[in-house]
Design a protein around this motif. Sequence first.
Motif, short mmCIF file in Angstrom:
data_model
loop_
_atom_site.label_atom_id
_atom_site.label_comp_id
_atom_site.label_asym_id
_atom_site.label_seq_id
_atom_site.Cartn_x
_atom_site.Cartn_y
_atom_site.Cartn_z
N HIS A 281 0.84 -1.19 0.00
CA HIS A 281 0.00 0.00 0.00
C HIS A 281 0.87 1.24 0.00
CE1 HIS A 281 -3.50 2.58 1.11
NE2 HIS A 281 -4.16 1.63 0.47
N TRP A 282 0.26 2.37 -0.35
CA TRP A 282 1.03 3.61 -0.37
C TRP A 282 1.00 4.32 0.99
CZ3 TRP A 282 -3.37 2.83 -3.35
CH2 TRP A 282 -4.52 3.49 -2.92
N PHE B 194 -9.33 -10.33 1.30
CA PHE B 194 -10.14 -9.81 0.19
C PHE B 194 -9.31 -9.84 -1.08
CE2 PHE B 194 -8.23 -6.43 2.66
CZ PHE B 194 -7.59 -5.65 1.73
N LEU B 195 -10.00 -9.75 -2.22
CA LEU B 195 -9.32 -9.87 -3.50
C LEU B 195 -8.78 -8.51 -3.94
CD1 LEU B 195 -11.83 -12.21 -5.40
CD2 LEU B 195 -10.03 -12.79 -3.77
N GLY C 253 -8.31 -5.17 -6.12
CA GLY C 253 -9.18 -4.41 -7.01
C GLY C 253 -8.59 -4.34 -8.40
N MET D 269 -5.71 0.70 -9.43
CA MET D 269 -4.76 0.65 -8.31
C MET D 269 -3.43 1.29 -8.72
SD MET D 269 -6.25 -1.04 -5.76
CE MET D 269 -4.88 -1.40 -4.72
N GLU E 69 -16.54 -17.51 -6.74
CA GLU E 69 -17.52 -16.62 -7.39
C GLU E 69 -16.87 -15.75 -8.45
OE1 GLU E 69 -19.47 -14.57 -4.19
OE2 GLU E 69 -20.63 -16.36 -3.67
N ARG F 41 -24.71 -13.80 -0.25
CA ARG F 41 -24.32 -14.55 -1.45
C ARG F 41 -25.53 -14.96 -2.28
NH1 ARG F 41 -21.60 -18.59 2.02
NH2 ARG F 41 -19.75 -17.55 2.80
N GLU G 161 -17.69 3.34 -13.75
CA GLU G 161 -16.99 4.62 -13.78
C GLU G 161 -17.77 5.59 -14.67
OE1 GLU G 161 -13.53 4.16 -12.61
OE2 GLU G 161 -12.80 6.20 -12.93
N ARG H 180 -14.31 4.48 -7.33
CA ARG H 180 -13.82 4.61 -5.95
C ARG H 180 -14.73 5.58 -5.15
NH1 ARG H 180 -9.80 6.91 -2.61
NH2 ARG H 180 -8.25 5.38 -1.96
N LYS I 145 -15.77 -4.36 2.26
CA LYS I 145 -14.87 -5.24 1.49
C LYS I 145 -14.51 -4.58 0.15
CE LYS I 145 -14.69 -10.19 0.52
NZ LYS I 145 -15.52 -11.38 0.43
N LEU J 176 -11.89 -1.98 0.70
CA LEU J 176 -10.56 -2.57 0.92
C LEU J 176 -9.96 -3.01 -0.40
CD1 LEU J 176 -11.26 -4.66 4.15
CD2 LEU J 176 -9.73 -2.69 3.97
N GLN J 177 -10.79 -3.62 -1.24
CA GLN J 177 -10.29 -4.09 -2.54
C GLN J 177 -9.80 -2.94 -3.41
OE1 GLN J 177 -13.00 -8.12 -2.76
NE2 GLN J 177 -13.25 -6.64 -4.40
N ARG J 178 -10.39 -1.78 -3.22
CA ARG J 178 -9.98 -0.63 -4.02
C ARG J 178 -8.83 0.13 -3.38
NH1 ARG J 178 -13.73 0.00 -7.90
NH2 ARG J 178 -15.71 -1.02 -7.49
N GLY J 179 -8.35 -0.36 -2.23
CA GLY J 179 -7.23 0.32 -1.58
C GLY J 179 -7.67 1.52 -0.76
N ILE J 180 -8.98 1.64 -0.52
CA ILE J 180 -9.48 2.75 0.30
C ILE J 180 -9.06 2.51 1.75
CG2 ILE J 180 -11.62 3.81 1.17
CD1 ILE J 180 -12.89 3.16 -1.57
N THR J 181 -8.56 3.56 2.39
CA THR J 181 -8.04 3.38 3.75
C THR J 181 -9.18 3.46 4.78
OG1 THR J 181 -7.62 5.73 4.08
CG2 THR J 181 -5.84 4.43 3.11
#
Lengths: 354, 111
Positions: free
Chosen positions: A169-170, A218-219, A221, A226, A275, B12, B38, B44, B68, B71-76
């Motif tokens: 991460h940054w 988690f997977l 993005g 990114m 999935e 699910r 987008e 995001r 989740k 987190l996957q998008r790198g959001i802090t």
Amino acid sequence: MTKLKTQSLQKKGSDLAQSNRQLEILSNGIFKNGELPTFKDKISETSQFPLKAKKLEILQINVGYMCNQVCEHCHVDAGPDRKEIMTRETMRQCLEVIKNSGAHTLDLTGGAPEMNPDFRWFVEEAAKVGIKDFIVRSNLTIIRANKKYYDLPEFFKKHNIHVVSSMPHWTRGKTDKQRGDGVFDKSIKALQELNAVGYGMPDSNLRLDLVYNPSGAFLPGDQTSMEKDFKKALKEDFDIQFHNLFAITNLPIARFLDYLVASENYEDYMYALVEAYNPAAVANVMCTNTLSISWDGYLFDCDFNQMLELPVNSKAKHVSEFNEALLVGRNIVISQHCYGCTAGAGSSCQGVVA
Amino acid sequence: MSKTYYDPADLRKFGKITEWSEELGNKFFEYYGKVFEEGALTAREKSLIALAVSHTEQCPYCIDAYTKDGLQRGITKEEMMEALHVGAAIKSGATLVHGVQMMNKVNKLDG
């Protein structure tokens, strides 16, 4: 000073240090009771079983499991307490393979490959062969770990090494959580030093790519988004530049599997992988054009199978028996961890595949 | 019968709502997917809006899903919490702005 997160599973004497125990978990439970399809059943739906090795393009050599870090999710279970190190004799055998194979890419990994005492000798010898793309997977902190490593950026430059480095991460918090306290600051310093010798600059031929893998259950993005976020943050905050970001999915093996089980995320994570299954990614999974060589010279379809001790399905099982003709067309050895490479846009050591 | 109203595993099964009303279900999911693409806003930014609204709507499934997703998008976590405060501010503001109505009524009846 970097603070190590923990010890390796092997050192701790953990049950999951055993590959057969990991394979048991991956075959039982939700996959045994039919709640989720096995990887074999899944790829059979699109007639992609058995997966076959195509022409060899990438040789990935693991020169040892010793590392200066003990990252939370390491699939190698690497760390300072791991003593498995490739000898110069095995390196000589690997050099023969590099010379004789048609692979265009050589990819050195570990552990921290630089900690192998014969690392520099091996790089110098391998560079003489003139392979097109010569990758070293450097964890960055090794460059700042000890004086003897301070000149690594210059050494890499001299041999036109393509540097691929992990950066979860940054931000400091997320990076140190996964890789140990102090790792972020050292990594930033190392990246700045690589930039200073020309690595990662927009018009530079000295390739510097970063690897992102999620810090939890988690997977990853979208790789392109990114990359944009990483580039913006690293440039603005630290004036760091790099070429590409590879988004890699954490495979449910070794320390990451241990984490998934302990945090009760295993089932949800496997559901998420299944999935997100993408048949288009199956066609390009890296095991079909890669050969992984372990520190003691054995051959595997990928670094993950190496860690699970699943050898290639071929008469040639060791680097001393290397025979490209025997290896092409071999059936790839699979288990449920393979879902990690086929989720979403797919995942490989070079990032997405679909 | 389940002993709780909410089961995390039910998330699910969300797609199964189409089974009892295929056309409407499919139209909803098509619309839903389109919304999160987008556009003038980044995916995001939309994820953070969804997270804040998930909380104001107090939807546990949505909270799980968009935490989740973030987190996957790198959001802090700091960004996530700030987004929540936006939702919370609007919720509390919406309560308090009605205070003007209360004040009007008091002034009229007892001014």
